[in-house]
Design an enzyme around this catalytic site. Structure first.
Site, short mmCIF file in Angstrom:
data_model
loop_
_atom_site.label_atom_id
_atom_site.label_comp_id
_atom_site.label_asym_id
_atom_site.label_seq_id
_atom_site.Cartn_x
_atom_site.Cartn_y
_atom_site.Cartn_z
N SER A 39 0.83 -1.21 0.00
CA SER A 39 0.00 0.00 0.00
C SER A 39 0.87 1.26 0.00
O SER A 39 0.39 2.35 0.23
CB SER A 39 -0.95 -0.01 1.20
OG SER A 39 -0.20 -0.13 2.38
N SER A 58 5.33 3.84 10.86
CA SER A 58 4.32 3.45 9.89
C SER A 58 4.65 4.09 8.55
O SER A 58 5.66 4.78 8.41
CB SER A 58 2.94 3.92 10.35
OG SER A 58 2.85 5.31 10.14
N LYS A 59 3.78 3.83 7.60
CA LYS A 59 4.03 4.36 6.25
C LYS A 59 4.05 5.89 6.24
O LYS A 59 4.52 6.51 5.32
CB LYS A 59 2.98 3.81 5.29
CG LYS A 59 3.09 2.30 5.19
CD LYS A 59 2.72 1.71 3.86
CE LYS A 59 3.33 0.32 3.72
NZ LYS A 59 2.43 -0.77 3.69
N ARG A 60 3.51 6.49 7.31
CA ARG A 60 3.53 7.96 7.36
C ARG A 60 4.93 8.52 7.61
O ARG A 60 5.20 9.67 7.35
CB ARG A 60 2.57 8.46 8.46
CG ARG A 60 1.11 8.36 8.08
CD ARG A 60 0.28 9.03 9.12
NE ARG A 60 0.71 8.57 10.44
CZ ARG A 60 -0.05 7.85 11.25
NH1 ARG A 60 -1.24 7.53 10.90
NH2 ARG A 60 0.39 7.46 12.43
#
Ligand code: GLU
Length: 322
Positions: A15, A253-255
């Site tokens: 993602s 996280s992806k953030r």
């Protein structure tokens, strides 16, 4: 006598670009399998094709290659247990779903997100929400009435039993399914099969013998083992690992874009400093000195891996920020 072959797996959801936490998990899954002479499968968990487009899956493969985490089967290279993209395995999920339905284990759940939030009881130890079984015993008439207003998800009735297993890292685990797990979703209202079903089925069908993943998924293991038992599939062994957190205790996280592989690959010409830092965090190296992935294989040992979440200090972040 021949030992059965160890088969590990990477099961990323593409993602976005992998971040350091994903790499940590993949590294330990790979090291555990390789330190036992095993193989690793790459399975792309792109159930939600809109959130996980194929372009990200290709980048993932490139990132694994750059890191030196070479897999033996799967991904775009295929192999005997394909397809390896969950988006191409819908027919298999449907067959399993129908089998569970024939067993009388599934029921439609019409609860909206806000109803779930209002009614579900948090599980004491980890704050997860347990479904109260609101839609479990609706009459046919009530189901018909409700289905005029909204499409249902399909939930599975968990049995009145304790499910236990030995985690490779956290030891004996047990869960009383009705109170600590609750009936869970097998297929979402939009028709997409749930992660729990897909992962349990794929690990069973692909001959995976060992799952190494973040401790945030520890509570998924009893569900997946129970589904495998119910569907007549073998269960792998599970080993959960601590999560990487930012200095403020927040999970990476992806953030955290500056710690994703896109940014890191621009800063470092090779993966060695990153693998050295992760090897050090995993307790396999005394100091975060640059290493290649295969140099960590002989050092892998579950006993060295810490139990608690691992905090990335400001100093470590500075090193990685170049
Ligand atoms: N696809 C999941 C993720 O990327 C991992 C699932 C698993 O390891 O079972 O978080």
């Amino acid at each position: 006598m021949n030992q059965p072959e160890i088969v590990g797996r990477f099961a990323p959801t593409p993602s976005g670009r992998m971040h350091l936490g994903n790499v940590f998990c993949a590294l330990l899954a790979w090291l555990s399998a390789k330190s036992q002479g095993g193989r690793v499968i790459l399975r792309i968990e792109d159930l939600d094709t809109e959130r996980a487009p194929r372009a990200f899956a290709s980048l993932l493969e490139e990132d694994f290659r750059w890191l030196g985490l070479v897999w033996d089967e799967g991904g775009s290279e295929g192999g005997p247990h394909g397809p390896y993209y969950q988006s191409e395995r819908t027919e298999l999920y449907l067959q399993a779903y129908e089998k569970l339905e024939e067993m009388g284990l599934l029921y439609p759940c019409f609860c909206s997100r806000s109803e779930l939030h209002a009614a579900e009881a948090p599980h004491m130890s980890d704050g997860r929400f347990i479904y109260t079984g609101r839609c479990r015993n609706l009459t046919d008439g009530e189901r018909l009435e409700k289905s005029r207003l909204r499409k249902p998800a399909a939930r599975i009735r968990v049995p009145d039993r304790v499910l236990s297993f030995e985690d490779l890292h956290y030891g004996h685990q047990e869960e009383y399914l009705p109170d600590e797990c609750g009936d869970f979703v097998i297929r979402r209202a939009d028709g997409v099969f749930a992660y729990q079903l897909a992962a349990a089925l794929d690990d069973g069908l692909m001959g995976v013998t060992e799952v190494v993943r973040g401790s945030d998924l520890l509570s998924s293991s009893p569900r997946q083992i129970w589904l495998q038992q119910t569907l007549g599939l073998p269960s792998p062994r599970y080993g959960h690992i601590p999560l990487l957190t930012a200095p403020d205790g927040r999970r990476l996280s992806k953030r955290d874009g500056d710690l994703d592989l896109g940014a890191l690959r621009q800063r470092f010409s090779g993966p060695e400093p990153i693998l050295g830092l992760l090897g050090h965090l995993a307790g396999l190296l005394d100091r975060p000195e640059p290493v290649k992935a295969e140099e960590l294989i002989p050092l892998f040992d579950w006993n060295k891996i810490p139990a608690d979440d691992l905090v990335m200090t400001e100093e470590m972040l500075r090193t990685l920020n170049g």
